[in-house]
Enzyme design. Structure first.
Site, short mmCIF file in Angstrom:
data_model
loop_
_atom_site.label_atom_id
_atom_site.label_comp_id
_atom_site.label_asym_id
_atom_site.label_seq_id
_atom_site.Cartn_x
_atom_site.Cartn_y
_atom_site.Cartn_z
N ARG A 280 -10.58 -11.18 2.47
CA ARG A 280 -11.52 -12.23 2.01
C ARG A 280 -10.89 -13.44 1.94
O ARG A 280 -11.70 -14.75 1.88
CB ARG A 280 -12.04 -11.74 0.63
N LYS B 73 0.96 -1.20 -0.26
CA LYS B 73 0.12 -0.09 -0.08
C LYS B 73 0.91 1.28 0.10
O LYS B 73 2.09 1.29 0.52
CB LYS B 73 -0.82 -0.02 1.38
N1 BES Z 1 -8.06 -3.58 4.73
C1 BES Z 1 -8.25 -3.19 3.35
C2 BES Z 1 -9.62 -2.50 3.09
C3 BES Z 1 -9.83 -1.21 3.70
C4 BES Z 1 -8.97 -0.17 3.27
C5 BES Z 1 -10.60 -1.16 4.75
C6 BES Z 1 -9.09 1.24 4.10
C7 BES Z 1 -10.90 0.26 5.24
C8 BES Z 1 -10.04 1.27 5.01
C9 BES Z 1 -8.29 -4.43 2.38
O1 BES Z 1 -7.36 -5.55 3.01
C10 BES Z 1 -7.75 -3.92 1.15
O2 BES Z 1 -6.77 -3.42 0.92
N2 BES Z 1 -8.71 -4.11 0.08
C11 BES Z 1 -8.33 -3.67 -1.02
C12 BES Z 1 -8.82 -4.57 -2.14
C13 BES Z 1 -8.50 -4.21 -3.73
C14 BES Z 1 -6.71 -4.71 -3.68
C15 BES Z 1 -9.11 -5.36 -4.52
C16 BES Z 1 -8.85 -2.19 -1.65
O3 BES Z 1 -10.05 -2.09 -0.90
O4 BES Z 1 -8.40 -1.39 -1.87
MN MN Z 2 -5.44 -5.50 2.12
#
Ligand code: BES
Ligand code: MN
Ligand code: ZN
Length: 457
Positions: free
Chosen positions: A313, A239
């Site tokens: 997931r 990230k």
């Molecule tokens: N934990 C994150 C989602 C998240 C981000 C929740 C910010 C709350 C605030 C999750 O694991 C994630 O990184 N999801 C990605 C999925 C994508 C790679 C398909 C996202 O939402 O960008």
């Molecule tokens: Mn994630």
């Protein structure tokens, strides 16, 4: 923290008068001429959120607090702003706010501070509850929310998979529940390949926490599943810094599940409860799982990894598959699963997903009654096509659109129970609102608790 609620029958407590533009003239008749003269001299106006401390014979004689009028949209947690304004003391509601139960709850939740790493001034603030309110139920609700907030606010260096397990153990001991964990390579031996793959790069071993409570008897069986990603770097699909900053809260779903479990067990609801928490760190090391890896999940479905940041997931897929194996009457999972859920509904209204229409209607009503907002989004079947993989049964990410829905559809593939609920929580309050201080937040647990009480209480 000691309970904010006291039960002294109101004797000696300082009265809080709730006023609106409409009710102010009548309240003035009750507070006495001196108080009215003081309020006028102080130019008090009965507007939402305004307050005034009234002098009394030996000090503080009372408090005026403005609420929304008949035509305004109402934040039933507005009285949660009172603790900020009030000096230490014992207070009581002198008249009815819009919703006394939610006002008392917001008052208590508004006193919360995260005090683990920094001395905060000790407050001696309490609220003498009206006889009509259930002190025990409010008390366990406040404890549950505080538990969730503390777990979420604790940074990942002190809240890894092992500490999250310890928190579950502690809760289990408190309620006479059983709690065991499958840790590290045992996850492979006992067929939890996805939990292992996501968590194997972490300094602390990944694990599946399994808490059970209540006698199997004829009671309905409820299984809660909470995403316990103690820190989400994104993995090799790392990230950017702004997105990683708050990822200590990625175990917010686990905190929510434990908070709900606390309320259920403290109340002694007639259910058989199970709580499953896949606890991992999505870390970066030589043993990280990689883009284009393919894993056979617990359920036997093969999963192609297209983005290691869609890890929630994956760990939930194995946990949900296990939850599903003993065919409970209800499976509910909570997860800080997607940024897309925030894009769709903003930070304050978590979306929920279920194919059970009766459950959806009950939950929508319960969420409104509890001031614990939730909004249904569809498990839109045609979008399953977005999850197709050319080399495996399913891909772990969908396209660039409808991300909260495709994440929910992914997990649906691992569950056969008709009563499955998935809530995509944010678990965080970015800027403080009444009863909701900045930081970790418990979302959806109170709404589901009220639903379960209505069904099984
Ligand atoms: N934990 C994150 C989602 C998240 C981000 C929740 C910010 C709350 C605030 C999750 O694991 C994630 O990184 N999801 C990605 C999925 C994508 C790679 C398909 C996202 O939402 O960008
Ligand atoms: Mn994630
Ligand atoms: Zn995550």
């Amino acid at each position: 923290m000691d309970s904010v609620f006291s039960a002294r029958g109101g004797a000696g407590a300082i009265p809080i008068w709730f006023v609106t533009a409409q009710t102010y003239p009548d309240v003035r008749k009750l507070i006495g001429a001196d108080a009215c003269a003081f309020a006028d001299a102080a130019a008090f106006e009965p507007k939402p959120g305004r307050h005034l401390l009234l002098p009394g014979k030996n000090g503080l004689g009372g408090v005026l607090f403005g609420l929304e009028g008949a035509d305004d949209t109402k934040d039933l947690f507005l009285p949660g702003r009172l603790p900020q304004h009030l000096p230490d003391g014992v207070y009581r509601f002198a008249n009815e706010p819009h919703d006394a139960r939610l006002a008392a709850l917001a008052f208590a939740l508004g006193t919360y501070r995260f005090a683990r790493y920094r001395k905060v001034e000790a407050r001696k603030l309490s609220l003498d509850l009206p006889q009509s309110l259930d002190r025990d139920d409010l008390g366990r609700t406040v404890e549950a929310v505080i538990l969730a907030r503390d777990l979420i606010n604790t940074p990942a260096n002190d809240m890894g998979p092992a500490e999250l397990e310890a928190a579950a153990q502690k809760l289990a001991a408190q309620h006479g529940a059983a709690c065991k964990s499958i840790v590290g390579d045992d996850l492979l031996a006992q067929n939890f390949p996805l939990i292992h793959a996501v968590g194997r790069a972490g300094a602390q071993a990944p694990r599946l926490i399994d808490l059970t409570w209540g006698d199997a008897g004829n009671h309905p069986r409820i299984t809660l599943v909470g995403k316990g990603v103690c820190f989400d770097t994104g993995g090799l699909d790392i990230k950017p810094e702004s997105s990683m900053l708050n990822m200590k809260k990625d175990m917010g779903g686990a905190a929510t599940a434990l908070a709900l479990a606390h309320m259920i067990m403290a109340r002694g609801l007639k259910v058989r409860l199970r709580v499953l928490i896949p606890a991992v760190e999505n870390a970066i090391s030589a043993s990280s799982f990689r883009p284009r890896d393919i894993y056979t999940s617990r359920k036997g479905i093969t999963v192609e990894i297209s983005n290691t940041d869609a890890e929630g997931r994956l760990v939930l897929a194995d946990a949900l598959a296990l939850a599903d194996e003993d065919k409970p009457d209800l499976i509910a999972d909570f997860a800080t699963l997607t940024g897309a859920a925030r894009v769709a509904l903003g930070p304050d209204v978590p979306p929920f997903f279920t194919d059970d229409d009766a459950l959806a209607d009950e939950l929508t009503a319960s969420a409104a009654r509890e001031n614990d907002p939730l909004w249904r989004l569809p498990l839109w079947r045609p979008y399953e096509a977005m999850l197709e993989s050319k080399v495996a049964d399913i891909n772990n990410v969908g396209g660039s659109q409808g991300g909260a829905i495709t994440a929910a559809l992914f997990m649906r593939r691992f569950v056969t129970a008709t009563s499955w609920l998935h809530v995509d929580v944010f678990a965080w309050t970015a800027s403080a609102r009444p009863g909701r201080p900045e930081g970790g937040e418990c979302q959806a647990a109170r709404a589901l608790y009220a639903l379960l009480c209505a069904r099984y209480g």
